[in-house]
Design a protein around this motif. Structure first.
Motif, PDB file in Angstrom:
ATOM      1  N   LYS A  40       1.344  -0.218  11.889  1.00  0.00           N
ATOM      2  CA  LYS A  40       0.866   1.113  11.553  1.00  0.00           C
ATOM      3  C   LYS A  40      -0.067   1.035  10.357  1.00  0.00           C
ATOM      4  CE  LYS A  40       2.364   5.793  10.448  1.00  0.00           C
ATOM      5  NZ  LYS A  40       3.512   6.687  10.163  1.00  0.00           N
ATOM      6  N   MET A  41      -1.242   1.633  10.498  1.00  0.00           N
ATOM      7  CA  MET A  41      -2.269   1.528   9.467  1.00  0.00           C
ATOM      8  C   MET A  41      -2.535   2.876   8.809  1.00  0.00           C
ATOM      9  SD  MET A  41      -3.408  -1.592   9.215  1.00  0.00           S
ATOM     10  CE  MET A  41      -3.473  -3.153  10.109  1.00  0.00           C
ATOM     11  N   PRO A  42      -2.883   2.879   7.520  1.00  0.00           N
ATOM     12  CA  PRO A  42      -3.326   4.121   6.880  1.00  0.00           C
ATOM     13  C   PRO A  42      -4.635   4.592   7.496  1.00  0.00           C
ATOM     14  CG  PRO A  42      -2.811   2.402   5.269  1.00  0.00           C
ATOM     15  CD  PRO A  42      -2.851   1.748   6.600  1.00  0.00           C
ATOM     16  N   LEU A  43      -4.976   5.830   7.250  1.00  0.00           N
ATOM     17  CA  LEU A  43      -6.219   6.379   7.765  1.00  0.00           C
ATOM     18  C   LEU A  43      -7.410   5.743   7.054  1.00  0.00           C
ATOM     19  CD1 LEU A  43      -5.302  10.173   7.964  1.00  0.00           C
ATOM     20  CD2 LEU A  43      -5.351   8.511   9.839  1.00  0.00           C
ATOM     21  N   ILE A  44      -8.441   5.425   7.824  1.00  0.00           N
ATOM     22  CA  ILE A  44      -9.656   4.874   7.233  1.00  0.00           C
ATOM     23  C   ILE A  44     -10.269   5.899   6.285  1.00  0.00           C
ATOM     24  CG2 ILE A  44     -11.998   4.059   7.745  1.00  0.00           C
ATOM     25  CD1 ILE A  44     -10.930   2.987  10.376  1.00  0.00           C
ATOM     26  N   GLY A  45     -10.629   5.445   5.111  1.00  0.00           N
ATOM     27  CA  GLY A  45     -11.211   6.328   4.111  1.00  0.00           C
ATOM     28  C   GLY A  45     -10.202   6.973   3.186  1.00  0.00           C
ATOM     29  N   SER A  46      -8.905   6.770   3.452  1.00  0.00           N
ATOM     30  CA  SER A  46      -7.891   7.410   2.612  1.00  0.00           C
ATOM     31  C   SER A  46      -7.786   6.717   1.259  1.00  0.00           C
ATOM     32  CB  SER A  46      -6.541   7.407   3.319  1.00  0.00           C
ATOM     33  OG  SER A  46      -6.123   6.088   3.624  1.00  0.00           O
ATOM     34  N   ASP A  52       5.426   6.972  -0.227  1.00  0.00           N
ATOM     35  CA  ASP A  52       5.940   6.102   0.828  1.00  0.00           C
ATOM     36  C   ASP A  52       5.087   4.846   0.957  1.00  0.00           C
ATOM     37  OD1 ASP A  52       7.869   7.984   1.352  1.00  0.00           O
ATOM     38  OD2 ASP A  52       6.722   8.962   2.961  1.00  0.00           O
ATOM     39  N   THR A  53       5.729   3.774   1.414  1.00  0.00           N
ATOM     40  CA  THR A  53       4.992   2.544   1.704  1.00  0.00           C
ATOM     41  C   THR A  53       4.265   2.708   3.034  1.00  0.00           C
ATOM     42  OG1 THR A  53       6.542   1.155   0.487  1.00  0.00           O
ATOM     43  CG2 THR A  53       5.192   0.081   2.169  1.00  0.00           C
ATOM     44  N   ILE A 108       0.856  -1.179   0.000  1.00  0.00           N
ATOM     45  CA  ILE A 108       0.000   0.000   0.000  1.00  0.00           C
ATOM     46  C   ILE A 108       0.895   1.233   0.000  1.00  0.00           C
ATOM     47  CG2 ILE A 108      -1.895   1.201   1.127  1.00  0.00           C
ATOM     48  CD1 ILE A 108      -2.486  -1.666   0.036  1.00  0.00           C
ATOM     49  N   ILE A 109       0.703   2.111  -0.984  1.00  0.00           N
ATOM     50  CA  ILE A 109       1.597   3.237  -1.196  1.00  0.00           C
ATOM     51  C   ILE A 109       0.806   4.546  -1.138  1.00  0.00           C
ATOM     52  CG2 ILE A 109       3.222   4.299  -2.820  1.00  0.00           C
ATOM     53  CD1 ILE A 109       3.624   1.471  -3.998  1.00  0.00           C
ATOM     54  N   SER A 110       1.393   5.543  -0.487  1.00  0.00           N
ATOM     55  CA  SER A 110       0.775   6.867  -0.409  1.00  0.00           C
ATOM     56  C   SER A 110       0.773   7.523  -1.775  1.00  0.00           C
ATOM     57  CB  SER A 110       1.526   7.739   0.589  1.00  0.00           C
ATOM     58  OG  SER A 110       1.086   9.089   0.510  1.00  0.00           O
ATOM     59  N   GLN A 111      -0.358   8.110  -2.154  1.00  0.00           N
ATOM     60  CA  GLN A 111      -0.441   8.806  -3.436  1.00  0.00           C
ATOM     61  C   GLN A 111       0.232  10.171  -3.391  1.00  0.00           C
ATOM     62  OE1 GLN A 111      -4.584   8.949  -4.647  1.00  0.00           O
ATOM     63  NE2 GLN A 111      -4.385   7.009  -5.740  1.00  0.00           N
ATOM     64  N   THR A 112       0.433  10.704  -2.200  1.00  0.00           N
ATOM     65  CA  THR A 112       1.029  12.034  -2.077  1.00  0.00           C
ATOM     66  C   THR A 112       2.542  11.987  -1.915  1.00  0.00           C
ATOM     67  OG1 THR A 112       0.576  11.989   0.303  1.00  0.00           O
ATOM     68  CG2 THR A 112      -1.068  13.022  -1.116  1.00  0.00           C
TER      69      THR A 112
END
Length: 326
Positions: free
Chosen positions: A311-317, A268-269, A261-265
Motif C-alpha cells: 500500500k502506497m501513499p498518494l503521489i504528491g502527498s 499512522d505509518t 513514512i508517517i501521516s502528518q494528519t
C-alpha cells in the motif's frame, strides 16, 4: 523533664524521616518500573530513541519522475484511450487523432505505386521484345554478309539489314532507359508511401514509458498540436519519499538505512522503505518553501527513500519521513 523532651522530639523526627525515606524509595522504584514498562512497550513497537532517528518532511513522488505527455501531432481527437489511475505500457495507444487527409494521401500513393509496377512490367516486356528483334536482325545481317561475299546478295539488301540492326540497337537502348526511369519512379513512390504511413502512425499518440496515468487533460473533439499537453504520467512503478535533512544531521544519513513514512494528519505509518539516495552536497531548501525569497541560515541535504511494495501513499502527498540511523 527538659532532658527527656528533646529525646522524645528526636525520636519523632527520626521516625518521620524514616517513613519519608521509605516513601521516596517506593516512588523511585515505581518510576523505574514504569520506565522499564515504557521501554518494553517501545521495544515491542520498534520505535527508535531520539538519538537514533532523524525526522524530515517529505513529498511522495515517482522515482522516475512525472512526465508531461504531449500530442506530438496535429488534428482533432477522435478517441481518448486512457483514464486517470490507469496503468499503461510503453507504446500503448493513448489518443486517436483524425487521419482522413493522411489516409487519402496514403491511398493515392499506393494506387500510383500499383500503376507504376504495371508500367515497369510493360516496359520490361517491351525491352525483351526489342532484344529478340535485335538478335534476329543481327543474324540476318550476318547471313547477308556471307551471301554478299558469295555474290548471292545485293549490296542494297546488305545495307538495309545493317540499317535495321542500327535502328533496333537504338530502340533497345531507349527501352532500357525507359525501364530504368520507371524503376526510379517506383522508388520515389515507395518513399512517398513510407512518408504517409509515418504520418498516419504519428496520429496514434502512444505512451513514451510504462507507468500510471495521473491526469488526463484532453477530451474527444479537442484540436491538438505537437506541443499540446495531453496527460501526466507517473513513470515506472516505484515511489520515493523525497526529503531534505538539515545540515546539522546530514552526515548521519547513509544509503541503505531503513525509514518509516508517517501521516502528518493521523500519525499512522503509511509505508516503509530504504534510503536510496543521499546527495553529496548541501543546498538551499527547496521542498515546502513558503516563499522563493525566504532567507535561510542553514542548508540541507536531499535524501530519497525508496518505498517497499504494498500500500502506497498518494503521489504528491506531504508526509513525515523518519530515518533510522545507526
Amino acid at each position: 523533664m527538659q532532658t527527656t523532651i528533646p529525646k522524645k522530639t528526636g525520636l519523632l523526627g527520626w521516625t518521620t524521616g524514616f517513613w519519608l525515606s521509605l516513601l521516596a524509595a517506593g516512588l523511585i522504584a515505581c518510576n523505574k518500573d514504569a520506565d522499564k514498562a515504557d521501554a518494553a512497550t517501545a521495544d515491542s513497537l520498534q520505535t527508535p530513541t531520539t538519538s537514533k532517528r532523524i525526522l524530515g518532511v517529505a513529498r511522495i513522488e515517482p522515482e522516475e519522475g512525472i512526465l508531461n505527455i504531449t500530442a506530438g501531432t496535429t488534428g482533432n481527437i477522435v478517441r481518448v484511450l486512457m483514464n486517470e489511475n490507469q496503468p499503461v505500457q510503453k507504446g500503448q495507444s493513448l489518443l486517436t487523432v483524425e487521419v482522413a487527409v493522411e489516409t487519402a494521401q496514403l491511398a493515392q500513393a499506393q494506387s500510383k505505386l500499383a500503376a507504376q509496377q504495371a508500367a515497369i512490367r510493360s516496359n520490361a516486356a517491351n525491352l525483351e521484345a526489342m532484344r529478340v528483334q535485335l538478335r534476329n536482325a543481327r543474324d540476318t545481317y550476318a547471313r547477308n554478309i556471307k551471301l554478299y561475299e558469295a555474290k548471292a546478295q545485293t549490296k542494297q539488301a546488305l545495307e538495309d539489314s545493317k540499317a535495321e540492326v542500327d535502328r533496333l540497337e537504338k530502340e533497345v537502348e531507349a527501352a532500357r532507359a525507359t525501364l530504368a526511369q520507371s524503376q526510379s519512379r517506383l522508388g520515389e513512390l515507395k518513399a512517398d508511401i513510407n512518408y504517409y504511413q509515418t504520418l498516419v502512425r504519428q496520429k496514434k499518440v502512444t505512451a513514451p514509458e510504462a507507468g500510471k496515468i495521473l491526469n488526463v487533460l484532453v477530451d474527444p473533439g479537442d484540436y491538438v498540436t505537437s506541443d499540446t499537453k495531453i496527460a501526466e504520467l507517473a513513470a515506472g512503478s516505484t515511489l520515493i519519499a523525497k526529503t531534505e535533512i538539515d545540515e546539522l544531521y546530514a552526515e548521519r544519513v547513509q544509503v541503505g538505512q531503513p525509514a518509516v513514512i508517517i501521516s502528518q494528519t493521523t500519525g499512522d505509518t503509511l509505508a516503509r522503505g530504504t534510503v536510496s539516495f543521499a546527495a553529496d552536497y548541501l543546498k538551499q531548501k527547496s521542498l515546502f518553501k513558503d516563499q522563493s525569497t525566504e532567507l535561510e541560515d542553514r542548508r540541507v541535504r536531499e535524501v530519497h527513500v525508496r518505498l517497499e511494495k504494498g500500500k502506497m501513499p498518494l503521489i504528491g502527498s506531504r508526509v513525515d519521513c523518519l530515518i533510522l540511523v545507526q
